[in-house]
Design a protein around this motif. Structure first.
Motif, PDB file in Angstrom:
ATOM      1  N   PRO A  69       0.832  -1.206   0.000  1.00 24.09           N
ATOM      2  CA  PRO A  69       0.000   0.000   0.000  1.00 24.09           C
ATOM      3  C   PRO A  69       0.869   1.259   0.000  1.00 24.09           C
ATOM      4  O   PRO A  69       1.986   1.268   0.537  1.00 24.09           O
ATOM      5  CB  PRO A  69      -0.779  -0.118   1.318  1.00 24.09           C
ATOM      6  CG  PRO A  69      -0.741  -1.570   1.664  1.00 24.09           C
ATOM      7  CD  PRO A  69       0.579  -2.073   1.167  1.00 24.09           C
ATOM      8  N   LYS A  70       0.362   2.308  -0.603  1.00 27.37           N
ATOM      9  CA  LYS A  70       1.078   3.587  -0.582  1.00 27.37           C
ATOM     10  C   LYS A  70       1.314   4.023   0.853  1.00 27.37           C
ATOM     11  O   LYS A  70       0.433   3.897   1.707  1.00 27.37           O
ATOM     12  CB  LYS A  70       0.264   4.657  -1.312  1.00 27.37           C
ATOM     13  CG  LYS A  70       0.277   4.535  -2.824  1.00 27.37           C
ATOM     14  CD  LYS A  70      -0.454   5.702  -3.456  1.00 27.37           C
ATOM     15  CE  LYS A  70      -0.347   5.667  -4.982  1.00 27.37           C
ATOM     16  NZ  LYS A  70      -1.041   6.835  -5.598  1.00 27.37           N
ATOM     17  N   GLY A  71       2.500   4.499   1.117  1.00 23.27           N
ATOM     18  CA  GLY A  71       2.818   4.978   2.456  1.00 23.27           C
ATOM     19  C   GLY A  71       3.449   3.951   3.355  1.00 23.27           C
ATOM     20  O   GLY A  71       3.961   4.295   4.419  1.00 23.27           O
ATOM     21  N   VAL A 119       2.842  -7.464   6.112  1.00 24.85           N
ATOM     22  CA  VAL A 119       1.981  -6.341   5.745  1.00 24.85           C
ATOM     23  C   VAL A 119       0.672  -6.889   5.197  1.00 24.85           C
ATOM     24  O   VAL A 119       0.661  -7.678   4.247  1.00 24.85           O
ATOM     25  CB  VAL A 119       2.657  -5.445   4.678  1.00 24.85           C
ATOM     26  CG1 VAL A 119       1.744  -4.283   4.312  1.00 24.85           C
ATOM     27  CG2 VAL A 119       4.004  -4.942   5.191  1.00 24.85           C
ATOM     28  N   ARG A 120      -0.417  -6.473   5.807  1.00 22.46           N
ATOM     29  CA  ARG A 120      -1.730  -6.868   5.306  1.00 22.46           C
ATOM     30  C   ARG A 120      -2.180  -5.858   4.250  1.00 22.46           C
ATOM     31  O   ARG A 120      -2.129  -4.642   4.466  1.00 22.46           O
ATOM     32  CB  ARG A 120      -2.746  -6.910   6.442  1.00 22.46           C
ATOM     33  CG  ARG A 120      -4.137  -7.349   5.982  1.00 22.46           C
ATOM     34  CD  ARG A 120      -5.116  -7.416   7.133  1.00 22.46           C
ATOM     35  NE  ARG A 120      -6.426  -7.826   6.677  1.00 22.46           N
ATOM     36  CZ  ARG A 120      -7.491  -7.960   7.462  1.00 22.46           C
ATOM     37  NH1 ARG A 120      -7.386  -7.721   8.770  1.00 22.46           N
ATOM     38  NH2 ARG A 120      -8.655  -8.341   6.965  1.00 22.46           N
ATOM     39  N   VAL A 121      -2.617  -6.371   3.100  1.00 22.05           N
ATOM     40  CA  VAL A 121      -3.094  -5.533   2.002  1.00 22.05           C
ATOM     41  C   VAL A 121      -4.549  -5.898   1.738  1.00 22.05           C
ATOM     42  O   VAL A 121      -4.828  -6.886   1.039  1.00 22.05           O
ATOM     43  CB  VAL A 121      -2.245  -5.735   0.728  1.00 22.05           C
ATOM     44  CG1 VAL A 121      -2.686  -4.763  -0.362  1.00 22.05           C
ATOM     45  CG2 VAL A 121      -0.756  -5.573   1.025  1.00 22.05           C
ATOM     46  N   GLY A 124      -8.810  -4.458  -2.741  1.00 21.58           N
ATOM     47  CA  GLY A 124      -9.164  -3.146  -3.263  1.00 21.58           C
ATOM     48  C   GLY A 124      -8.213  -2.030  -2.890  1.00 21.58           C
ATOM     49  O   GLY A 124      -8.380  -0.892  -3.347  1.00 21.58           O
ATOM     50  N   THR A 125      -7.204  -2.337  -2.069  1.00 18.77           N
ATOM     51  CA  THR A 125      -6.245  -1.313  -1.661  1.00 18.77           C
ATOM     52  C   THR A 125      -5.352  -0.925  -2.841  1.00 18.77           C
ATOM     53  O   THR A 125      -4.853  -1.789  -3.573  1.00 18.77           O
ATOM     54  CB  THR A 125      -5.353  -1.833  -0.519  1.00 18.77           C
ATOM     55  OG1 THR A 125      -6.177  -2.178   0.586  1.00 18.77           O
ATOM     56  CG2 THR A 125      -4.338  -0.782  -0.092  1.00 18.77           C
ATOM     57  N   GLU A 126      -5.143   0.373  -3.029  1.00 20.81           N
ATOM     58  CA  GLU A 126      -4.229   0.834  -4.067  1.00 20.81           C
ATOM     59  C   GLU A 126      -2.798   0.539  -3.632  1.00 20.81           C
ATOM     60  O   GLU A 126      -2.394   0.865  -2.515  1.00 20.81           O
ATOM     61  CB  GLU A 126      -4.407   2.330  -4.309  1.00 20.81           C
ATOM     62  CG  GLU A 126      -3.575   2.854  -5.471  1.00 20.81           C
ATOM     63  CD  GLU A 126      -3.826   4.328  -5.753  1.00 20.81           C
ATOM     64  OE1 GLU A 126      -3.116   4.877  -6.618  1.00 20.81           O
ATOM     65  OE2 GLU A 126      -4.719   4.911  -5.112  1.00 20.81           O
ATOM     66  N   THR A 127      -2.036  -0.100  -4.500  1.00 18.62           N
ATOM     67  CA  THR A 127      -0.674  -0.498  -4.143  1.00 18.62           C
ATOM     68  C   THR A 127       0.330   0.057  -5.151  1.00 18.62           C
ATOM     69  O   THR A 127      -0.030   0.447  -6.261  1.00 18.62           O
ATOM     70  CB  THR A 127      -0.529  -2.031  -4.096  1.00 18.62           C
ATOM     71  OG1 THR A 127      -0.845  -2.565  -5.395  1.00 18.62           O
ATOM     72  CG2 THR A 127      -1.448  -2.634  -3.052  1.00 18.62           C
ATOM     73  N   VAL A 128       1.572   0.047  -4.722  1.00 19.62           N
ATOM     74  CA  VAL A 128       2.667   0.424  -5.621  1.00 19.62           C
ATOM     75  C   VAL A 128       3.702  -0.692  -5.586  1.00 19.62           C
ATOM     76  O   VAL A 128       3.855  -1.386  -4.577  1.00 19.62           O
ATOM     77  CB  VAL A 128       3.313   1.765  -5.209  1.00 19.62           C
ATOM     78  CG1 VAL A 128       2.334   2.907  -5.386  1.00 19.62           C
ATOM     79  CG2 VAL A 128       3.805   1.713  -3.774  1.00 19.62           C
TER      80      VAL A 128
END
Length: 258
Positions: A69-71, A119-121, A124-128
């Motif tokens: 995820p971003k951040g 890390v849980r994603v 629908g989470t925006e990822t990089v």
């Protein structure tokens, strides 16, 4: 037994072994109750024949770039080890809780370092895409899809004094204590399968020395270095029963045995 080891098949074989040893059935049942399910995560060519079917769905992959995820910032030298596709995991197999969808990303140095990140994603989470750094030991390792094989695990050591039925049976009798050791060894042989040397999700820790269960943790995933890049170390990712049940991964523990 079939190639895929089931808990019921192990139970029946263990009861037969107990009878052959002359053990009372309640004693054998006390050992059988210790069995825990797991999932072995294997490359396609190491799957048992009955799971090598057209359209088999991968449940994870090792190595390659991670998507976070971003951040979310993880030092670039820490390798991406494993990404689990939670929605693809077989339902109702494990006795630990995992998210119903989304992904879990495991990043760790699987050599002699005892730290890492899970890390849980959520779906629908925006990822990089996270690119590996120069010191990433897995930067040149090609990603490999993994498939799930249901399995059964037994503890590497059983203290008979902690099992009331076994303690009452063997009290003060070295011959009977020896029979209990034979039963424990038989259980280990019953759950042993060729693909058990691959990545293991859930179940008893396969560690022989300092099992994480002795300190009150339970296993999330065990990652043999050989299943990722070659080598003899195993990384154990664990947490308290409460952390695992509530899918809280910020305090997750990493330990390495070589």
């Amino acid at each position: 037994m079939t190639a895929i080891v089931t808990q019921e098949a192990v139970r029946e074989a263990a009861l037969d072994a107990g009878r052959a040893l002359g053990l009372p059935e309640p004693v054998t049942e006390a050992y059988v109750r210790l069995l825990r399910p797991c999932l072995h995560l294997c490359p396609y060519d190491k799957l048992p024949e009955e799971l090598r079917v057209e359209g088999a769905r991968p449940v994870a992959r090792v190595a390659g770039p991670a998507r976070l995820p971003k951040g979310v910032v993880v030092p670039s030298y820490v390798p991406h080890v494993l990404t689990l596709d939670c929605a693809a995991l077989p339902a109702g197999v494990l006795d630990i809780a995992l998210p119903a969808d989304g992904h879990l990303v495991v990043l760790a140095a699987i050599t002699d370092q005892d730290h890492g990140w899970v890390v849980r994603v959520p779906a629908g989470t925006e990822t990089v895409e996270r690119h590996p750094g120069e010191r990433d030991a897995l930067a040149s390792v090609a990603p490999v899809p993994l498939y799930a094989v249901p399995g059964v695990t037994a503890p590497t050591y059983v203290d008979s004094s902690e099992r009331p039925e076994a303690a009452a049976y063997a009290e003060g009798n070295t011959e009977r204590a020896g029979l209990l050791e034979e039963l424990s060894e038989k259980l280990e042989s019953l759950v042993s399968v060729p693909w058990a040397w691959e990545i293991q999700l859930g179940g008893w820790s396969p560690a022989w020395h300092d099992p994480l269960e002795d300190r009150g943790d339970i296993l999330l995933v065990a990652v043999p270095e050989g299943a990722v890049s070659g080598g003899d170390c195993i990384t154990y990712v664990s947490g308290t029963p409460e952390e695992i049940a509530e899918c809280r991964y910020d305090g997750i523990a990493f330990s390495v045995a070589c």
